[in-house]
Write a protein that holds these residues in place. Structure first.
Motif, mmCIF file in Angstrom:
data_model
loop_
_atom_site.group_PDB
_atom_site.id
_atom_site.type_symbol
_atom_site.label_atom_id
_atom_site.label_comp_id
_atom_site.label_asym_id
_atom_site.label_seq_id
_atom_site.Cartn_x
_atom_site.Cartn_y
_atom_site.Cartn_z
ATOM 1 N N LEU A 535 33.356 20.734 39.907
ATOM 2 C CA LEU A 535 33.830 21.340 41.160
ATOM 3 C C LEU A 535 34.804 22.485 40.911
ATOM 4 N N HIS A 554 28.492 31.158 47.140
ATOM 5 C CA HIS A 554 28.655 29.757 47.513
ATOM 6 C C HIS A 554 28.135 28.882 46.376
ATOM 7 N N SER A 555 28.224 27.571 46.560
ATOM 8 C CA SER A 555 27.807 26.636 45.517
ATOM 9 C C SER A 555 26.934 25.541 46.102
ATOM 10 N N ASP A 556 26.246 24.818 45.213
ATOM 11 C CA ASP A 556 25.539 23.603 45.617
ATOM 12 C C ASP A 556 26.588 22.546 45.947
ATOM 13 N N THR A 557 26.692 22.159 47.212
ATOM 14 C CA THR A 557 27.712 21.180 47.601
ATOM 15 C C THR A 557 27.457 19.850 46.900
ATOM 16 N N TRP A 580 33.883 18.098 48.020
ATOM 17 C CA TRP A 580 33.129 19.346 47.808
ATOM 18 C C TRP A 580 32.661 19.909 49.148
ATOM 19 N N VAL A 581 32.330 19.043 50.090
ATOM 20 C CA VAL A 581 31.982 19.506 51.436
ATOM 21 C C VAL A 581 33.144 20.282 52.045
ATOM 22 N N SER A 584 33.125 23.680 50.466
ATOM 23 C CA SER A 584 32.006 24.506 50.929
ATOM 24 C C SER A 584 32.175 24.967 52.372
ATOM 25 N N SER A 585 32.860 24.169 53.181
ATOM 26 C CA SER A 585 33.071 24.559 54.576
ATOM 27 C C SER A 585 33.976 25.774 54.690
ATOM 28 N N LEU A 590 27.710 26.999 53.814
ATOM 29 C CA LEU A 590 27.790 25.554 53.572
ATOM 30 C C LEU A 590 26.361 25.056 53.394
ATOM 31 N N THR A 592 23.923 22.098 51.214
ATOM 32 C CA THR A 592 23.876 20.918 50.353
ATOM 33 C C THR A 592 22.668 21.005 49.423
ATOM 34 N N TYR A 621 33.570 24.845 59.406
ATOM 35 C CA TYR A 621 32.853 26.044 58.960
ATOM 36 C C TYR A 621 32.533 26.953 60.147
#
Length: 747
Positions: A535, A554-557, A580-581, A584-585, A590, A592, A621
């Protein structure tokens, strides 16, 4: 000080010469401590080292390279070097634009060099004009010397940031940083996973510096910036406190020296060259992009579950169905990691997704877009065991569209996947039409455009191009193909189509990729917390890439790479996913990902608590969507990232440069975010450390408590569902963010 030294030398009668090219002045002082000093309107932007070291070196090196898919294990040995450059002639050459300033001479026996500098004008997407100083360093002489090195001055306290997607470190001062487009590896120094994977397949574990991108560009804390246009394997040696050495696996180095009064100026002038990302379509603001796998029934059952729990689909922007081409399972082996993969035959698997058009129509009628997946390889779908219309692998072989090695063999480096030769114009057109006919024609709204790092260095390309030069360019060729497929697509009559509504996101990149893609993601993080591959690397990666022009990231949540074998058990936990959510928000998208082993990973709907938390953070978000849209416009007009290192907003705060600020960031210029990024922080009753710049006092988004900005670290509580978010006291953006939180969460 440099100016006074030059003045003294002038008075002593030494032959100091100043050349002008555009707004740049190049001062040549043969007897000075610095041989060359370059200024832009009086500001020093580049200078040779004062320790009498040669500013140009030649080297004889050998390389041993082992490739496994997109992983490269590179061993480089320096056999000899030559470091005694003597300038024997210098002057200017007229041109139709600005004069070209040159220096030439002898480096060592039989090796000569030619160096040129020339101002060039660059216009950005807004038609603003910037000035770059283009430089060219060329070795002339025996072929044994295969590398040119550029050596120049640096200040002891000068930090160096950028270099594309960097995941474990931000300031590269004191480091040796190789740059080459490759898979980042699994573990990247986290043990024992890195060691074990390296034993199984050399290089698969990666290192702290391995990255999907070849972006030889930096911004320094002295308001200086330099970038290379050269594509070859590059090393930035920043271990010497007083100089920089760039080592390039070529006898010609081409680059640009940039000028700006602020970091934002430097980003603007750089992105005028690299290109800029346009704002994402408005449907993104609706909510989360949810990654699902398993076929039509699983998708519709999950959608029904969301409707039942949340009362509607109002917070779902899209579902991302990467397995639309069919699911392919891999077992653990000496060459592969157990995972759920895909059949790389880019048409709908009608067994997995019967009535695909009906599914897409059903979801889009409810305001939910459908995203899918593609990469630049193809596999033999005849081995799948279910019906298919086309076998792209067979089409590619029959037409000579796939990359072969110099031995004449077809390259099959990725689980029997063959790479499309994008230098072949017919292959390029064929694959572009695949995207149009098999993807866009089904009314999807975008896709992940994966890979791009695996062009073999011993490939025999259709264009006869040198694969060593083309390897790091392949990602931008792949991006260009996706862009052209979208912009040139002509739907059948009666179908509404808007190219600006299509979003494709990439992980591989070059200098020019920001102007060719819609969005980027950080690649395959491990489902852990750490700064090696977890993370924390998502935070660091967003900061470093933002300083290299990748403004929408962004990233893979929850991370992607999952290991569930023997002693290697890295499985996504509930707490990791939920935190991680939260991260990402507070990023541009955002989204997943089920992960490489969905059945063992914690998912957004594994239990009701997680499901409710996920949609709570989706509302967060949505709440700052008004500001996100403003920042995306800034990114397009100026090249500034949405996610920003604090130094972009507080460049004159000297305390910032003494801190490790790699785990917190600014959203634009108004909002400060400190994600909970370490499971140990839960032992502190969910308190996170936050550095508060003294330029402002800070208002806590959730409690409305005011914290004094005093250039110190403070522990601030961040209970689950209330990540640590502060905004500048008096900020209208912050106040509106809070009002929208109140409305959406009924706080």
């Amino acid at each position: 000080l440099a100016f006074l030294v030059l003045l003294l030398l002038f008075k002593l009668g030494n032959p100091i010469v100043t050349y002008k090219t555009g707004p740049f002045s190049i001062v040549f002082a043969p007897e000075g401590p610095e041989l060359l000093n370059i200024y832009n309107n009086g500001q020093l932007v580049w200078y040779t080292s004062a320790d009498n070291s040669s500013f140009i070196n030649a080297a004889q090196t050998t390389y041993q390279i082992q490739q496994n898919g997109g992983v490269y294990n590179i061993n480089r040995e320096i056999l000899s070097s030559c470091d005694a450059a003597e300038i024997q002639s210098h002057g200017t050459q007229p041109s139709s634009s600005y004069p070209l300033v040159f220096f030439s001479g002898e480096l060592c026996s039989a090796v000569r060099f030619f160096v040129s500098f020339q101002a060039v004008e660059v216009k950005d997407v807004m038609k603003n004009t910037y000035y770059h100083l283009l430089f060219n360093v060329t070795l002339l002489g025996p072929a044994a010397y295969n590398e040119v090195w550029l050596v120049y001055g640096s200040e002891v306290d000068e930090g160096f940031y950028g270099f594309g997607f960097q995941y474990s470190k931000l300031n590269m001062k004191g480091e040796v940083l190789p740059l080459f487009s490759t898979e980042q590896g699994v573990g990247r120094g986290l043990e024992p996973v890195t060691l074990i994977l390296d034993i199984a397949s050399k290089g698969s574990g990666g290192s702290w510096y391995t990255t999907y991108t070849h972006v030889p560009q930096y911004i320094s804390t002295k308001m200086r910036s330099l970038m290379l246009e050269s594509r070859e394997y590059t090393i930035f040696d920043l271990t010497d406190k007083s100089k920089v050495t760039i080592q390039l696996n070529s006898t010609q180095m081409i680059g640009r020296i940039l000028h700006g009064k602020t970091y934002k100026d430097l980003l603007s002038t750089y992105t005028a060259y690299s290109g800029r990302l346009a704002p994402l379509p408005s449907w993104v603001d609706r909510g989360a992009v949810i990654g699902l796998e398993g076929g039509t029934k699983v998708v519709m059952d999950t959608v029904a579950k969301i409707q039942a729990s949340q009362g509607s689909l109002d917070d779902v922007a899209a579902v991302w169905l990467q397995d639309w081409t069919g699911e392919r399972r891999f077992n653990n082996s000496g060459k592969d990691i157990g995972r759920v993969g895909l059949w790389w035959n880019w048409e709908v698997d009608q067994t997995h997704y019967p009535d695909w058009s009906g599914l897409v129509s059903n979801l889009t009628s409810q305001g939910v877009q459908v995203l899918i997946y593609i990469n630049c390889l193809v596999t033999d779908v005849s081995k799948r065991g279910t019906p298919y219309r086309r076998n792209l692998y067979k089409e590619g072989i029959e037409n000579g569209y796939l990359v072969k090695l110099d031995s004449g063999e077809l390259w099959l480096g990725y689980t029997e996947g063959a790479l499309v030769d994008l230098t072949n114009k017919k292959a390029y057109k064929w694959f572009m039409e695949v995207i149009q006919e098999e993807m866009l024609a089904t009314n999807v709204s975008g896709w992940m455009a994966d890979f791009g790092e695996s062009l073999p260095l011993n490939a025999a390309l259709n264009s006869k191009a040198d694969p060593a030069k083309l390897h790091s360019k392949y990602p931008e060729m792949w991006a260009t193909l996706n862009k052209e497929a979208i912009t040139t697509y002509k739907p059948v009559d009666g179908i509404t189509y808007n190219a600006s509504n299509i979003v494709y996101f990439m992980r591989s990149a070059s200098n020019l990729s920001p102007g060719l893609s819609r969005l980027f993601w950080l690649g395959d993080q491990l489902v852990t917390w750490d700064h090696y591959d977890g993370l924390q690397t998502a935070i660091i990666g967003m900061l470093s890439s933002g300083l290299s022009g990748f403004s929408l990231m962004h990233s893979d949540t929850g991370g992607y790479t999952t290991l569930d074998v023997s002693i290697l058990k890295y499985v996504r936990s509930k707490s990791l996913f939920m935190r991680w959510v939260e991260l990402s928000s507070l990023t541009p998208l955002l989204r997943t990902h089920p992960g490489s082993l969905p059945e063992v990973n914690w998912q957004f709907d594994t239990d009701n608590e997680t499901l409710d938390h996920f949609f709570r953070m989706t509302k967060v978000y949505k709440a700052w969507g008004f500001y996100r849209r403003q920042l995306m416009q800034e990114a397009y007009e100026f090249g500034w990232p949405v996610i920003r290192h604090l130094m972009l907003e507080f460049p004159n705060n000297t305390a910032i440069y003494q801190q490790d600020l790699s785990k917190l960031y600014m959203i634009g210029g108004e909002i400060l975010v400190a994600p909970l990024h370490n499971p140990l922080e839960t032992l502190l009753e969910d308190h996170v450390p936050v550095f508060l710049p003294s330029e402002n006092d800070w208002v806590h988004l959730w409690t409305q408590a005011i914290y004094k900005g005093n250039d110190r670290w403070q522990l601030i509580k961040a209970p689950l569902g209330e990540p640590c978010v502060l905004y500048k006291n008096g900020s209208l953006v912050g106040q509106q963010f809070r009002r929208k939180i109140d409305k959406l969460l009924k706080f």
